[in-house]
Design a protein around this motif. Structure first.
Motif, PDB file in Angstrom:
ATOM      1  N   PRO A 669       0.803  -1.239   0.000  1.00 14.37           N
ATOM      2  CA  PRO A 669       0.000   0.000   0.000  1.00 14.37           C
ATOM      3  C   PRO A 669       0.830   1.281   0.000  1.00 14.37           C
ATOM      4  N   GLN A 670       2.124   1.182   0.280  1.00 19.06           N
ATOM      5  CA  GLN A 670       2.961   2.387   0.323  1.00 19.06           C
ATOM      6  C   GLN A 670       3.788   2.591  -0.939  1.00 19.06           C
ATOM      7  N   ASP A 671       3.565   1.751  -1.953  1.00 20.41           N
ATOM      8  CA  ASP A 671       4.323   1.891  -3.198  1.00 20.41           C
ATOM      9  C   ASP A 671       3.524   2.744  -4.183  1.00 20.41           C
ATOM     10  N   SER A 672       4.021   3.914  -4.471  1.00 22.18           N
ATOM     11  CA  SER A 672       3.312   4.855  -5.349  1.00 22.18           C
ATOM     12  C   SER A 672       3.231   4.347  -6.776  1.00 22.18           C
ATOM     13  N   ASN A 673       4.138   3.479  -7.181  1.00 22.20           N
ATOM     14  CA  ASN A 673       4.122   2.978  -8.562  1.00 22.20           C
ATOM     15  C   ASN A 673       2.834   2.232  -8.886  1.00 22.20           C
ATOM     16  N   GLY A 674       2.292   1.498  -7.902  1.00 25.38           N
ATOM     17  CA  GLY A 674       1.054   0.770  -8.143  1.00 25.38           C
ATOM     18  C   GLY A 674      -0.095   1.706  -8.464  1.00 25.38           C
ATOM     19  N   TYR A 675      -0.248   2.768  -7.673  1.00 26.36           N
ATOM     20  CA  TYR A 675      -1.336   3.726  -7.907  1.00 26.36           C
ATOM     21  C   TYR A 675      -1.125   4.477  -9.221  1.00 26.36           C
ATOM     22  N   PHE A 676       0.137   4.812  -9.511  1.00 26.21           N
ATOM     23  CA  PHE A 676       0.423   5.525 -10.759  1.00 26.21           C
ATOM     24  C   PHE A 676      -0.012   4.700 -11.969  1.00 26.21           C
ATOM     25  N   ASN A 677       0.324   3.427 -11.974  1.00 27.74           N
ATOM     26  CA  ASN A 677      -0.031   2.616 -13.138  1.00 27.74           C
ATOM     27  C   ASN A 677      -1.523   2.316 -13.210  1.00 27.74           C
ATOM     28  N   LEU A 678      -2.205   2.307 -12.061  1.00 31.58           N
ATOM     29  CA  LEU A 678      -3.668   2.248 -12.098  1.00 31.58           C
ATOM     30  C   LEU A 678      -4.213   3.503 -12.773  1.00 31.58           C
ATOM     31  N   GLY A 679      -3.563   4.642 -12.501  1.00 31.12           N
ATOM     32  CA  GLY A 679      -3.948   5.889 -13.165  1.00 31.12           C
ATOM     33  C   GLY A 679      -3.728   5.823 -14.664  1.00 31.12           C
ATOM     34  N   MET A 680      -2.620   5.227 -15.088  1.00 31.49           N
ATOM     35  CA  MET A 680      -2.339   5.100 -16.515  1.00 31.49           C
ATOM     36  C   MET A 680      -3.376   4.212 -17.207  1.00 31.49           C
ATOM     37  N   LEU A 681      -3.781   3.127 -16.512  1.00 28.34           N
ATOM     38  CA  LEU A 681      -4.830   2.269 -17.068  1.00 28.34           C
ATOM     39  C   LEU A 681      -6.135   3.039 -17.219  1.00 28.34           C
ATOM     40  N   ALA A 682      -6.468   3.842 -16.207  1.00 30.01           N
ATOM     41  CA  ALA A 682      -7.696   4.630 -16.271  1.00 30.01           C
ATOM     42  C   ALA A 682      -7.633   5.641 -17.420  1.00 30.01           C
ATOM     43  N   ASP A 688     -11.290   9.648 -16.809  1.00 29.30           N
ATOM     44  CA  ASP A 688     -10.440  10.759 -16.380  1.00 29.30           C
ATOM     45  C   ASP A 688     -10.489  11.002 -14.878  1.00 29.30           C
ATOM     46  N   MET A 689     -11.680  10.945 -14.278  1.00 31.38           N
ATOM     47  CA  MET A 689     -11.787  11.219 -12.838  1.00 31.38           C
ATOM     48  C   MET A 689     -11.060  10.136 -12.032  1.00 31.38           C
ATOM     49  N   GLU A 690     -11.216   8.880 -12.462  1.00 34.72           N
ATOM     50  CA  GLU A 690     -10.523   7.786 -11.774  1.00 34.72           C
ATOM     51  C   GLU A 690      -9.015   7.932 -11.928  1.00 34.72           C
ATOM     52  N   ALA A 691      -8.582   8.283 -13.137  1.00 35.59           N
ATOM     53  CA  ALA A 691      -7.150   8.473 -13.382  1.00 35.59           C
ATOM     54  C   ALA A 691      -6.603   9.580 -12.494  1.00 35.59           C
ATOM     55  N   GLU A 692      -7.349  10.667 -12.379  1.00 35.80           N
ATOM     56  CA  GLU A 692      -6.916  11.798 -11.544  1.00 35.80           C
ATOM     57  C   GLU A 692      -6.752  11.364 -10.090  1.00 35.80           C
ATOM     58  N   ALA A 693      -7.721  10.558  -9.586  1.00 38.76           N
ATOM     59  CA  ALA A 693      -7.657  10.117  -8.189  1.00 38.76           C
ATOM     60  C   ALA A 693      -6.430   9.236  -7.936  1.00 38.76           C
ATOM     61  N   TRP A 694      -6.142   8.291  -8.859  1.00 35.41           N
ATOM     62  CA  TRP A 694      -4.984   7.420  -8.680  1.00 35.41           C
ATOM     63  C   TRP A 694      -3.687   8.211  -8.733  1.00 35.41           C
ATOM     64  N   MET A 695      -3.596   9.173  -9.683  1.00 37.58           N
ATOM     65  CA  MET A 695      -2.371   9.975  -9.805  1.00 37.58           C
ATOM     66  C   MET A 695      -2.118  10.783  -8.535  1.00 37.58           C
ATOM     67  N   LYS A 696      -3.204  11.351  -8.002  1.00 36.02           N
ATOM     68  CA  LYS A 696      -3.057  12.175  -6.784  1.00 36.02           C
ATOM     69  C   LYS A 696      -2.588  11.304  -5.608  1.00 36.02           C
ATOM     70  N   LYS A 697      -3.081  10.056  -5.537  1.00 32.66           N
ATOM     71  CA  LYS A 697      -2.667   9.167  -4.450  1.00 32.66           C
ATOM     72  C   LYS A 697      -1.188   8.817  -4.585  1.00 32.66           C
ATOM     73  N   ALA A 698      -0.751   8.590  -5.833  1.00 32.73           N
ATOM     74  CA  ALA A 698       0.671   8.304  -6.055  1.00 32.73           C
ATOM     75  C   ALA A 698       1.530   9.478  -5.618  1.00 32.73           C
ATOM     76  N   ILE A 699       1.059  10.699  -5.932  1.00 29.19           N
ATOM     77  CA  ILE A 699       1.837  11.898  -5.596  1.00 29.19           C
ATOM     78  C   ILE A 699       1.837  12.148  -4.093  1.00 29.19           C
ATOM     79  N   ARG A 700       0.728  11.813  -3.415  1.00 29.40           N
ATOM     80  CA  ARG A 700       0.707  11.972  -1.953  1.00 29.40           C
ATOM     81  C   ARG A 700       1.754  11.082  -1.298  1.00 29.40           C
ATOM     82  N   LEU A 701       1.913   9.868  -1.837  1.00 31.70           N
ATOM     83  CA  LEU A 701       2.910   8.953  -1.274  1.00 31.70           C
ATOM     84  C   LEU A 701       4.322   9.358  -1.656  1.00 31.70           C
ATOM     85  N   GLN A 702       4.488   9.932  -2.846  1.00 31.41           N
ATOM     86  CA  GLN A 702       5.810  10.325  -3.335  1.00 31.41           C
ATOM     87  C   GLN A 702       5.690  11.687  -4.024  1.00 31.41           C
TER      88      GLN A 702
END
Length: 919
Positions: A669-682, A688-702
C-alpha cells in the motif's frame, strides 16, 4: 490417554498444571529463535497452499528428503501440528508456545502415570514435579522446534503404558494392547526418530518386570538348556513370542525409515561435530566423555547453552587427559546400578532398572555410537532420558525420607531443589525471548564456540546494526580461523558497510579454505552446501565492476561444476548473463534451475524477464502467470505482468491488469508505482476522474514522483483543465528543473491559456539552454517571436529550426509563410502586422505537437516503472535504465495514437497556413 491416566487424581493433575504454568508462563512472550526460523518461518510446508503430501515427502525443515542437503529428520506429524498453528494464527508465536506448554503438561501427567507403576504415590508425584520444573527442558518446551520431543514423548509413554496391559490372567498374552503399542510406536517415530526406542524399554519391562526374571535366573536357564538338562518353560516361550512380535515390528519400522531417507545419511561438517571426523583414539575418548557431560547437565543444570557444537567441548585426544577420570567415574557408577538392578530381585532393583532404561535407551540415537549426529551436546535430546533421572532421584529421596533421622532434611532438600529448579527454568525462558538474548546467554557459558559469535552477529545484522555485527563476526574468525562461514559473514557485513575491498578479501579467505576437488570423490560429501555460497557472494560482489563480469561468470560456473544441483548458482548466473546482454544463455540457466525446482515462483518470474529481453511478451506473460499460480501474492509478478498487459495495447487484458494492480497495492500500500499505473490504465480507458484520483494518491505517497506529476498535468490539459495543470507543472519543475516536456507543456498553456508570452518564452529558452538542438522547443520559440511581431527574428529562428529537422515539412511551410509576409508587408510594416490570431493558432499547433510528445512520456513512465520493479532483493534478473529515460519502445497502439494526432496536427497546420496567407 484419558483411560490410561485413570489412576492420576484431579488434585495431582491440577498441581502439575499449576507448577508448569508457573514455570513456563513467560515462554508465551518469546519469539521464533534459532532453529525455529528454519522450521517455522522459512518452512513452506506450514502454508495451506502447500499440498499435505509434501509433509510426508520433506524433512522437518521443509527440504525434500531426496535432496542431499536434507538433514533426513523425518517428523511429518510434528510439522502437521505446526501447520495447524499456522492455520489458526499464522506466524503468531504465542499460539506455538502455548501449544508446547500444553503438550509439556500432558507429558508430565502421563509420566506421573508411568511412575506409579514403579514408585509409591508420593514418590511418583515428586518425580513428576521434578520433571515438570527441570531447567534442562526449556529448550524442548520454550523452543518451538522442541515440540518434536514433546509429541514423541506423549506417544512414547502411551505406547509403554499400553504394553503394560499385554499380560493377561495366568500369564496369557493380550494381543490388542500389543497392536496398540506398535501403532503408537509408529506415531511416536513420526514425531521424532527416538520414539522407536520405547520398544527396547518394553522388552526390558517384559523380561525383568512382568515376568520377574533376573539376570542370574536367565543365565542358569540358558546353561541348563544348552546342556540338554531342561526345556524352555512355557512362560518363557510366551515371552519370546511377544518379544519377536515387538522386534519384527521394530525392524519393519526401521526398514521403512531407511527407505524414507533413501539409504543416505545426512551430510554434517567437522564444525557440527568435530569428534565425528577425528581419528582414534580422540574420537572414542571424546564420545565417551560426552556421556558424563550430559549426566552433569541433568545433575547441575546451572550453565545451559543453546549450542554445544564446534569448539565448545575440546577433543579428548589422550588417555592422560584428566577428563577421562570423569568418564571412568560415570561408567563405574552406571555399571554398579546395572549390576544391582539386574542381579537382585525386588521392587527397588526393578525401579532402578526401568529408570536406567529410560535414561540409556532413548539417548542411544544421539550418542554417536551407531551413526554421527549434527551436534556435540543437545539439551533437548535429554527430555526423555531425564524421566529416568527423575525416577532415580525420587526413588533415592524415598529411601532417605523413610529414615527418621533424615526425613526432615530430605524434605528440605527436595523443596530447595524444586524451588531452585523452578526459578532457573523461569529465568532461562527469558533467554529464548529473541535470538540476541539467546546467543548472548550462550556466550556467557561458552566463548569458544564460533557459531555463537556468528549467531549474535546475525541477530545484530537483522537489526541493521552492521558495525556491532562485524565485531562479533571477526571474533568468530579469531575463535575458529578455519570457519568458512565466519569469513563469509565478515565479507557480507563489509559489503553492507560499502567496504568492497575488505569484503572481497574476506571472501577470498573463505574461498581459500574450501576443500580442493578430489577426482572421483563427491565434493558435497566433504563440505556444507551453504559454504558453496562463497562463490555466489564473491561473484555478486565483483560483478558490480563492469570490467569483471567474465570473472564473476567463471565463479558461478565453478560453483556449478562442484555441485551440478546448486540451484542458486544457476539463478545468479542467469542474472549476470542478462546483464552481459546474453539472454539466450540466461534462459538456459533458468531452465536448468527449473529442472531442479519447478515450484519456485521466483524462477518463473525471472524467466519471464528473460522473455521480455528476447522481445517475446506472450511467453513472458505465460511465465508471469506460472509464478502467480505458485504464489498468488508474488508482488513483482503481479506488478510486471499487469504492466505487460497494459503495454500490449489489448483492451481485453486491461480488466485483468487492473485486478493485478489492485492486488499489488493491497500487498504494497505504500508503493506509489502501483497507484500511478492504475492511473495510466484509467487514462487508457478514458476514465479521467478515476485516473486523476490514482495519480493524486501516487503523488501523496511520493511528492517528487516525476512521471505521476507530468501525466496528471497532461491529463488536465487534455480534459480542458489547463489552468489546473499549471500548479502541478510548477511542482514538477521545482523537483526537476530540466524536465523538457514539462517546460513545453507549461509554455504551451502560458501562451494559449494565460496569454503570458513572456512566461512561455522563458520556458522555451530554458529548453534550448538545456538542449540547443531541441526541435520542438526551438519551433515553439519561433512562434513566440511571431507573436511578438518580430518577423525577422521568427524567420531566422525557423531557418535554424529547419536546419535541425530538414525533413519536417511544416517547418518549411511556416518559413515560407513568414517570408511571404515579410515580402508583402515590407520591413516598415513589420511592427503593425496583425498576427495575434494567427500566432495564437500557430501556438495551438504547438500544443498538438506537445500532446504527441506527452503521449510518449506516458509510455516512458509505464516502461520505467516496470524497469524499476525488476529489482527484487537477490532476485532481480536485470538492471535497466533509470526512470528518466525518454526514449522507450512504444506499443503498436501508442504508435497509431501518435500518428492520428500527427495527422490532426497537420490538418490544423493547413488551416494556419490559409490564415497566414490571408485566404
Amino acid at each position: 490417554l484419558l483411560e490410561k491416566m485413570g489412576d492420576v487424581s484431579l488434585k495431582e493433575a491440577a498441581l502439575i498444571v499449576g507448577v508448569v504454568a508457573a514455570c513456563y508462563w513467560n515462554s508465551l512472550f518469546c519469539g521464533f529463535v534459532f532453529d525455529d526460523v528454519s522450521a517455522i518461518l522459512d518452512n513452506k510446508d506450514l502454508h495451506p497452499s502447500t499440498p499435505l503430501k509434501n509433509l510426508f515427502q520433506n524433512d522437518f525443515w521443509g527440504t525434500p528428503m531426496s535432496e542431499e542437503r536434507s538433514h533426513k529428520s523425518y517428523r511429518p506429524l510434528t510439522v502437521l501440528t505446526f501447520r495447524l498453528n499456522y492455520l489458526f494464527s499464522e506466524l503468531n508465536a504465542v499460539s506455538y508456545h502455548f501449544l508446547n506448554l500444553v503438550f509439556h503438561v500432558v507429558v508430565c501427567i502421563v509420566f506421573l502415570k508411568v511412575c506409579k507403576l514403579f514408585l509409591d504415590n508420593r514418590s511418583s508425584v515428586v518425580a513428576s514435579l521434578l520433571f515438570a520444573v527441570h531447567p534442562i527442558h526449556t529448550e524442548a518446551v520454550t523452543g518451538v522446534v522442541g515440540r518434536a520431543e514433546l509429541l514423541s514423548s506423549i506417544f512414547f509413554l502411551a505406547a509403554f503404558l499400553s504394553y503394560t496391559k499385554s499380560k493377561g490372567p495366568d500369564n496369557t498374552i493380550v494381543w490388542t494392547p500389543i497392536a496398540v503399542t506398535v501403532f503408537l510406536v509408529a506415531v511416536a517415530t513420526l514425531c521424532k526418530e527416538q520414539g522407536i526406542t520405547v520398544v527396547g524399554i518394553c522388552c526390558v519391562y517384559e523380561v525383568f518386570i512382568a515376568q520377574g526374571y533376573t539376570l542370574p535366573t536367565l543365565l542358569d536357564t540358558a546353561v541348563q538348556i544348552l546342556r540338554g538338562k531342561g526345556s524352555i518353560p512355557f512362560s518363557m516361550l510366551q515371552t519370546l513370542l511377544k518379544l519377536i512380535v515387538l522386534m519384527f515390528s521394530t525392524l519393519l519400522l526401521v526398514v521403512v525409515r531407511v527407505q524414507v531417507i533413501q539409504s543416505q545419511l545426512p551430510v554434517f561438517t567437522r564444525f557440527d561435530n568435530p569428534a565425528a571426523v577425528s581419528p582414534s583414539p580422540a574420537r572414542q575418548l571424546t564420545f565417551n566423555y560426552l556421556l558424563p557431560v550430559n549426566a552433569w547437565l541433568l545433575l547441575n543444570p546451572s550453565e545451559l547453552c543453546c549450542d554445544w557444537t564446534m569448539g565448545t567441548i575440546p577433543l579428548v585426544e589422550s588417555l592422560l587427559d584428566v577428563r577421562n577420570v570423569a568418564t571412568l567415574t560415570f561408567f563405574c557408577f552406571l555399571g554398579s546400578l546395572m549390576v544391582f538392578s539386574l542381579r537382585y530381585p525386588g521392587d527397588s532393583s526393578k525401579t532402578v532398572l526401568m529408570a536406567l532404561c529410560l535414561i540409556v535407551l532413548p539417548f542411544i540415537p544421539a550418542s554417536n555410537l551407531f551413526f554421527p549426529v549434527g551436534f556435540v551436546v543437545a539439551e533437548r535430546v535429554l527430555y526423555v532420558p531425564s524421566m529416568g533421572f527423575c525416577i532415580l532421584v525420587a526413588h533415592g529421596w524415598k529411601k532417605l525420607s523413610n529414615k527418621s533421622v533424615l526425613r526432615k532434611i530430605s524434605w528440605v532438600c527436595l523443596a530447595a531443589v524444586l524451588f531452585t529448579h523452578a526459578l532457573k527454568t523461569l529465568h532461562r525462558n527469558w533467554d529464548w525471548e529473541s535470538e540476541y538474548t539467546l546467543f548472548m546467554s550462550a556466550l556467557k557459558v561458552n566463548k569458544n564456540n564460533a557459531k555463537l559469535w556468528n549467531n549474535v552477529g546475525h541477530a545484530l545484522e537483522n537489526e541493521k546494526n552492521f558495525e556491532r555485527a562485524l565485531q562479533f563476526f571477526i571474533q568468530a574468525t579469531q575463535v575458529q580461523p578455519d570457519d568458512i562461514g565466519a569469513h563469509m559473514n565478515v565479507g557480507r557485513t563489509y559489503k553492507n558497510l560499502n567496504k568492497t575491498k575488505e569484503a572481497e578479501e574476506s571472501y577470498m579467505i573463505a574461498k581459500s579454505l574450501m576443500p580442493q576437488i578430489i577426482p572421483g570423490k563427491k565434493y558435497a560429501a566433504r563440505v556444507a552446501p551453504n559454504h558453496l555460497n562463497v562463490y555466489i557472494n564473491l561473484a555478486n560482489l565483483i560483478r558490480a565492476n563492469e570490467s569483471r563480469l567474465e570473472e564473476a561468470d567463471q565463479l558461478y560456473r565453478q560453483a556449478i561444476s562442484m555441485r551440478p544441483d546448486f540451484k542458486q548458482a544457476y539463478i545468479s548466473r542467469g542474472e549476470l548473463l542478462l546483464k552481459m546482454n546474453k539472454p539466450l544463455k540466461a534462459k538456459e540457466a533458468y531452465l536448468r534451475a527449473l529442472e531442479l525446482d519447478r515450484t519456485n515462483a521466483d524462477l518463473w518470474y525471472n524467466l519471464a524477464i528473460v522473455y521480455i529481453e528476447l522481445k517475446d511478451p506472450t511467453e513472458a506473460l505465460k511465465n508471469f502467470n506460472r509464478a502467480l499460480e505458485l504464489n498468488p501474492t508474488h508482488k513483482l509478478a503481479l506488478f510486471n505482468s499487469a504492466l505487460l498487459m497494459q503495454e500490449s495495447g489489448d483492451a481485453r487484458l486491461r480488466p485483468e491488469a487492473k485486478q493485478r494492480l489492485l492486488h499489488y497495492v493491497k500487498e504494497e500500500p505504500q508503493d506509489s508505482n502501483g497507484y500511478f499505473n492504475l492511473g495510466m490504465l484509467a487514462m487508457d480507458d478514458k476514465k479521467d476522474m478515476e485516473a486523476e484520483a490514482w495519480m493524486k494518491k501516487a503523488i501523496r505517497l511520493q511528492p517528487n514522483f516525476r512521471s505521476a506529476l507530468f501525466n496528471l498535468a497532461l491529463l488536465y490539459s487534455q480534459t480542458g483543465k489547463e489552468l489546473m495543470a499549471l500548479p502541478v507543472l510548477e511542482d514538477l519543475l521545482r523537483y526537476y528543473p530540466d524536465h523538457t516536456k514539462g517546460l513545453i507543456l507549461k509554455g504551451d498553456i502560458l501562451m494559449n491559456q494565460k496569454k503570458d508570452i513572456v512566461g512561455a518564452k522563458m520556458c522555451f529558452e530554458k529548453i534550448l539552454e538545456l538542449d540547443p538542438n531541441n526541435v520542438q522547443g526551438k519551433h515553439n520559440l519561433c512562434v513566440v517571436y511571431f507573436e511578438e511581431r518580430d518577423l525577422i527574428k521568427a524567420e531566422k529562428c525557423l531557418v535554424e529550426t529547419l536546419a535541425l529537422a530538414p525533413h519536417e515539412e511544416y517547418i518549411q511551410r511556416h518559413l515560407n509563410i513568414v517570408r511571404s509576409k515579410i515580402a508583402s508587408l515590407g520591413a516598415v510594416e513589420q511592427s503593425s502586422l496583425p498576427s495575434d490570431g494567427n500566432a495564437a493558432t500557430e501556438a495551438k499547433k504547438s500544443s498538438f505537437q506537445n500532446l504527441k510528445e506527452a503521449k510518449s512520456e506516458k509510455t516512458t513512465t509505464q516502461s520505467t516503472a516496470a524497469n524499476k520493479k525488476e529489482h527484487p532483493k537477490n532476485k532481480k534478473p536485470t538492471e535497466k535504465s533509470s526512470s528518466d529515460k525518454d526514449t522507450p519502445k512504444k506499443s503498436t497502439k501508442e504508435i497509431k495514437d501518435i500518428e492520428k494526432k500527427r495527422v490532426a496536427a497537420l490538418k490544423r497546420l493547413e488551416e494556419i497556413e490559409r490564415i497566414l496567407n490571408g485566404e
